[in-house]
Scaffold this motif. Structure first.
Motif, PDB file in Angstrom:
ATOM      1  N   ASN A 398      45.471  50.007  54.052  1.00 43.36           N
ATOM      2  CA  ASN A 398      45.298  48.936  55.046  1.00 43.36           C
ATOM      3  C   ASN A 398      44.340  47.841  54.593  1.00 43.36           C
ATOM      4  OD1 ASN A 398      42.825  50.188  55.255  1.00 43.36           O
ATOM      5  ND2 ASN A 398      43.022  50.767  57.411  1.00 43.36           N
ATOM      6  N   GLY A 399      44.009  47.811  53.300  1.00 44.81           N
ATOM      7  CA  GLY A 399      43.147  46.735  52.823  1.00 44.81           C
ATOM      8  C   GLY A 399      42.710  46.947  51.396  1.00 44.81           C
ATOM      9  N   PHE A 400      41.900  45.994  50.909  1.00 48.57           N
ATOM     10  CA  PHE A 400      41.429  46.008  49.530  1.00 48.57           C
ATOM     11  C   PHE A 400      39.938  45.691  49.488  1.00 48.57           C
ATOM     12  CE2 PHE A 400      45.781  44.261  49.647  1.00 48.57           C
ATOM     13  CZ  PHE A 400      46.448  45.269  48.967  1.00 48.57           C
ATOM     14  N   TRP A 411      33.630  42.449  48.097  1.00 48.12           N
ATOM     15  CA  TRP A 411      34.320  41.636  49.096  1.00 48.12           C
ATOM     16  C   TRP A 411      35.530  42.420  49.586  1.00 48.12           C
ATOM     17  CZ3 TRP A 411      32.732  40.337  44.307  1.00 48.12           C
ATOM     18  CH2 TRP A 411      31.710  39.384  44.192  1.00 48.12           C
ATOM     19  N   SER A 412      35.897  42.245  50.855  1.00 47.74           N
ATOM     20  CA  SER A 412      36.966  43.050  51.453  1.00 47.74           C
ATOM     21  C   SER A 412      38.040  42.174  52.083  1.00 47.74           C
ATOM     22  CB  SER A 412      36.395  43.983  52.525  1.00 47.74           C
ATOM     23  OG  SER A 412      35.431  44.853  51.983  1.00 47.74           O
ATOM     24  N   LEU A 413      39.237  42.699  52.095  1.00 46.65           N
ATOM     25  CA  LEU A 413      40.355  42.128  52.833  1.00 46.65           C
ATOM     26  C   LEU A 413      40.986  43.261  53.630  1.00 46.65           C
ATOM     27  CD1 LEU A 413      42.492  39.989  53.576  1.00 46.65           C
ATOM     28  CD2 LEU A 413      43.704  40.612  51.454  1.00 46.65           C
ATOM     29  N   THR A 414      40.925  43.179  54.957  1.00 49.92           N
ATOM     30  CA  THR A 414      41.515  44.192  55.827  1.00 49.92           C
ATOM     31  C   THR A 414      42.766  43.617  56.468  1.00 49.92           C
ATOM     32  OG1 THR A 414      39.355  45.165  56.292  1.00 49.92           O
ATOM     33  CG2 THR A 414      41.142  45.684  57.812  1.00 49.92           C
ATOM     34  N   LEU A 415      43.863  44.349  56.382  1.00 48.48           N
ATOM     35  CA  LEU A 415      45.126  43.877  56.937  1.00 48.48           C
ATOM     36  C   LEU A 415      45.150  44.052  58.451  1.00 48.48           C
ATOM     37  CD1 LEU A 415      47.572  45.459  54.338  1.00 48.48           C
ATOM     38  CD2 LEU A 415      46.753  43.102  54.409  1.00 48.48           C
ATOM     39  N   PRO A 416      45.893  43.203  59.167  1.00 44.36           N
ATOM     40  CA  PRO A 416      46.047  43.404  60.609  1.00 44.36           C
ATOM     41  C   PRO A 416      46.676  44.753  60.908  1.00 44.36           C
ATOM     42  CG  PRO A 416      46.825  41.231  59.930  1.00 44.36           C
ATOM     43  CD  PRO A 416      46.584  41.999  58.678  1.00 44.36           C
ATOM     44  N   GLY A 418      49.016  47.624  61.821  1.00 47.88           N
ATOM     45  CA  GLY A 418      50.465  47.717  61.703  1.00 47.88           C
ATOM     46  C   GLY A 418      51.032  47.155  60.419  1.00 47.88           C
ATOM     47  N   ARG A 419      50.173  46.559  59.575  1.00 50.66           N
ATOM     48  CA  ARG A 419      50.627  46.062  58.270  1.00 50.66           C
ATOM     49  C   ARG A 419      49.981  46.926  57.181  1.00 50.66           C
ATOM     50  NH1 ARG A 419      52.889  40.953  57.616  1.00 50.66           N
ATOM     51  NH2 ARG A 419      51.647  40.426  55.766  1.00 50.66           N
ATOM     52  N   TYR A 420      50.821  47.431  56.253  1.00 49.91           N
ATOM     53  CA  TYR A 420      50.352  48.375  55.251  1.00 49.91           C
ATOM     54  C   TYR A 420      50.769  47.912  53.865  1.00 49.91           C
ATOM     55  CZ  TYR A 420      49.865  51.017  59.519  1.00 49.91           C
ATOM     56  OH  TYR A 420      49.525  51.391  60.796  1.00 49.91           O
ATOM     57  N   ALA A 421      49.872  48.096  52.906  1.00 44.95           N
ATOM     58  CA  ALA A 421      50.055  47.553  51.567  1.00 44.95           C
ATOM     59  C   ALA A 421      50.527  48.616  50.586  1.00 44.95           C
ATOM     60  CB  ALA A 421      48.743  46.945  51.077  1.00 44.95           C
ATOM     61  N   SER A 422      50.810  48.168  49.390  1.00 50.18           N
ATOM     62  CA  SER A 422      51.082  49.025  48.244  1.00 50.18           C
ATOM     63  C   SER A 422      49.908  48.931  47.279  1.00 50.18           C
ATOM     64  CB  SER A 422      52.357  48.568  47.518  1.00 50.18           C
ATOM     65  OG  SER A 422      53.461  48.511  48.378  1.00 50.18           O
ATOM     66  N   GLU A 423      49.866  49.853  46.322  1.00 51.51           N
ATOM     67  CA  GLU A 423      48.896  49.708  45.238  1.00 51.51           C
ATOM     68  C   GLU A 423      49.054  48.316  44.637  1.00 51.51           C
ATOM     69  OE1 GLU A 423      47.273  52.602  41.802  1.00 51.51           O
ATOM     70  OE2 GLU A 423      49.403  52.110  41.633  1.00 51.51           O
ATOM     71  N   ALA A 424      47.924  47.633  44.390  1.00 56.35           N
ATOM     72  CA  ALA A 424      47.961  46.215  44.040  1.00 56.35           C
ATOM     73  C   ALA A 424      47.367  45.971  42.660  1.00 56.35           C
ATOM     74  CB  ALA A 424      47.203  45.398  45.088  1.00 56.35           C
ATOM     75  N   PRO A 425      48.189  45.983  41.603  1.00 54.59           N
ATOM     76  CA  PRO A 425      47.664  45.690  40.273  1.00 54.59           C
ATOM     77  C   PRO A 425      47.224  44.239  40.148  1.00 54.59           C
ATOM     78  CG  PRO A 425      50.047  45.907  40.222  1.00 54.59           C
ATOM     79  CD  PRO A 425      49.616  46.313  41.594  1.00 54.59           C
ATOM     80  N   PHE A 426      46.368  43.995  39.157  1.00 51.96           N
ATOM     81  CA  PHE A 426      45.865  42.650  38.877  1.00 51.96           C
ATOM     82  C   PHE A 426      46.826  41.954  37.926  1.00 51.96           C
ATOM     83  CE2 PHE A 426      43.552  39.664  36.217  1.00 51.96           C
ATOM     84  CZ  PHE A 426      42.823  38.931  37.146  1.00 51.96           C
ATOM     85  N   ALA A 427      47.223  40.734  38.273  1.00 52.91           N
ATOM     86  CA  ALA A 427      48.113  39.916  37.444  1.00 52.91           C
ATOM     87  C   ALA A 427      47.341  38.705  36.941  1.00 52.91           C
ATOM     88  CB  ALA A 427      49.327  39.465  38.252  1.00 52.91           C
ATOM     89  N   PRO A 428      46.977  38.647  35.662  1.00 57.91           N
ATOM     90  CA  PRO A 428      46.221  37.494  35.155  1.00 57.91           C
ATOM     91  C   PRO A 428      47.018  36.206  35.257  1.00 57.91           C
ATOM     92  CG  PRO A 428      46.199  39.327  33.585  1.00 57.91           C
ATOM     93  CD  PRO A 428      47.237  39.643  34.615  1.00 57.91           C
ATOM     94  N   ARG A 429      46.321  35.127  35.563  1.00 56.12           N
ATOM     95  CA  ARG A 429      46.967  33.827  35.485  1.00 56.12           C
ATOM     96  C   ARG A 429      47.337  33.516  34.034  1.00 56.12           C
ATOM     97  NH1 ARG A 429      43.422  32.411  39.749  1.00 56.12           N
ATOM     98  NH2 ARG A 429      44.505  31.360  41.461  1.00 56.12           N
ATOM     99  N   VAL A 430      48.380  32.750  33.848  1.00 56.98           N
ATOM    100  CA  VAL A 430      48.683  32.221  32.516  1.00 56.98           C
ATOM    101  C   VAL A 430      47.502  31.335  32.093  1.00 56.98           C
ATOM    102  CG1 VAL A 430      50.265  30.793  31.170  1.00 56.98           C
ATOM    103  CG2 VAL A 430      51.162  32.306  32.963  1.00 56.98           C
TER     104      VAL A 430
END
Length: 492
Positions: A398-400, A411-416, A418-430
């Motif tokens: 429910n957050g990161f 720093w935190s991000l909590t989802l509203p 009823g909304r659930y996330a997946s494992e969130a890998p880091f994607a570097p910018r080009v």
């Protein structure tokens, strides 16, 4: 806002055979409702924001999606593997999902019913011999996924055969030809610097664990025993430039019950042990280090500083939790997949190669797990880690939380709700300018709307929420692990 119209652009695969019936099982409903269809969408519609042009690569996630009525008591890790993939390039994104055509999946499609029991079942339920360390389970290849040599490799937590799919198209390419007899566990590691894949396996026969290295061409070039006192249940590994780090935790199968073919994990009065082996080392070169007793599902990064090898991961403060209250008899299972029951917390181990001593410290008192970081920093000192938070009582993200491991800030991000996330890998910018210059990529299941999305979060400011939301053509099921691969690491 009206839902996107997919009717003209969704390409559907032929349906698979399904016998699963509706039930009140907590992990066959809600965000864990199985998905049956396989589709391709060449261009995902944007719900909010815009797809950045400085992200170029593939996000791919494994999930458990059972298609047949279970023979016994269903555990969420029994489900058939399914990959979901979003490919980003040039400010556009495509989506596809496919079942992983394991030998077990194909056999059950032919039989049109389940043939194997699950993790919560005892002897006599499976109708055929099983796979991996357990011996009675179906290798669903549903736990983990990494990308090596442009192939998505899926693996099973109890060891299995490692199935290869084309990372771009998800076309099945069969069992990886280098997989040894005892299979491989979930969580093999890809070293982006060398192009090598590092892996381990475990079994119920001596020496109980092996460690191996696959070269950039896909050839098994190193495979050695890591002798243990008996059967163990390792789940993850880590590596530095020169060392691979394996483990022997005191949570493992009860030896007396195992003689009766009953697989019940117990916590034993033993320390944790970590095996440091040179990347291409031999058993006589293994350095063993003892540490506080625990169990660790997942590690983050590891690196070397002087005489020390340093490793971060998630230390469980209660590896054997009491069952949760559940009227349908699933309380034991629900506790073992509920992070607020087994209490993993961000932790650091320091192994001193000169003295043989281990020093360790807690890095955060919050319940955190399923961490990711910039894979370009693998095996080297790093600064930023990204962990997930979960809904109490449930295996639902429910957050990161982002950690600055140098300053101690977070720093935190909590989802509203009823909304659930997946494992969130880091994607570097080009052309990224710093370690945290990139995005967190995740799938979202919205139980309020009955929909799913793919989101991008600016890793430098996660508290601001998604910079882009993309609509998926169906509601996906929750699951376990995900991976990000930059397109520059996809050889052609």
């Amino acid at each position: 806002m009206a839902p996107p119209d997919y009717s003209a652009q969704v390409l559907r695969e032929p349906p698979v055979k399904v016998t699963l019936q509706p039930s009140n099982h907590p992990y066959l409903n809600g965000a864990w409702t199985p998905l049956r269809e396989e589709v391709t969408v060449e261009e995902l519609p944007v719900i909010e924001g815009a797809i950045p042009t400085d992200i170029d690569g593939i996000y791919i996630r494994n999930t458990e999606n059972p298609v047949h009525q279970p023979l016994g008591r269903y555990h969420p890790f029994d489900g058939d593997g399914m990959l979901h993939q979003v490919s980003f390039s040039g400010g556009r994104a495509s989506y596809r999902n496919r079942f992983i055509r394991t030998r077990g999946f194909e056999a059950e499609q032919e039989a049109e019913r389940a043939l194997w029991g699950g993790l919560m079942d005892g002897p006599g339920v499976s109708t055929r011999p099983g796979f991996g360390a357990h011996g009675r389970l179906k290798d669903a290849s549903s736990t983990d996924v990494v990308v090596h040599r442009s192939q998505a490799l899926t693996t099973f937590y109890q060891c299995g055969e490692a199935y290869a799919l084309d990372a771009e198209t998800l076309e099945a390419e069969g069992i990886a030809p280098w997989v040894p007899l005892d299979g491989i566990s979930a969580h093999p590691k890809v070293d982006l610097e060398t192009g090598e894949l590092l892996f381990f396996n475990y079994s119920k026969h001596a020496p109980f664990m092996h460690y191996g290295v696959v070269d950039p061409a896909g050839k098994l070039v190193h495979y050695v025993p890591v002798p243990l006192p008996g059967p163990r249940l390792p789940h993850d590994m880590a590596f530095t430039k020169n060392w691979s780090i394996l483990n022997d935790f005191p949570l493992f199968w009860d030896a007396e019950l195992l003689k009766k073919d009953i697989h019940v994990a117990r916590q034993h009065p033993l320390p944790s042990r970590f095996a440091l082996i040179p990347r291409h080392g031999t058993p006589d070169q293994i350095r063993w280090f003892e540490a506080a007793p625990t169990y660790v599902l997942h590690f983050l990064n590891a690196w070397e500083e002087g005489d020390e090898v340093i490793m971060d991961g998630y230390f469980q403060h209660n590896p054997m939790p009491a069952p949760l209250k559940n009227a349908d008899g699933y309380g034991h299972m629900m506790a073992y997949v509920d992070e607020h029951s087994f209490k993993p917390k961000l932790h650091r181990w320091r192994f001193n190669l000169a003295t043989g001593e281990t020093h360790e410290q807690s890095l955060d008192d919050r319940i955190l797990e399923f961490g990711t970081y910039n894979q370009r920093m693998s095996g080297h000192p790093y600064r930023y880690a990204y962990s997930t938070t979960t809904k109490p009582g449930w295996f639902l993200f429910n957050g990161f939380v982002k950690h600055d491991l140098e300053t101690g800030e977070s720093w935190s991000l909590t989802l509203p709700e009823g909304r659930y996330a997946s494992e969130a890998p880091f994607a570097p910018r080009v052309n990224a300018s710093s370690e945290d210059d990139g995005y967190l990529v995740s799938f979202i299941i919205d139980e309020n709307r009955g929909t799913s999305e793919c989101i991008l979060v600016d890793a430098r400011d996660i508290e601001a929420g998604p910079v882009c939301r993309l609509a998926l053509p169906h509601k996906i099921s929750s699951g376990t692990h995900a991976y990000w691969v930059e397109r520059v690491h996809l050889p052609r």
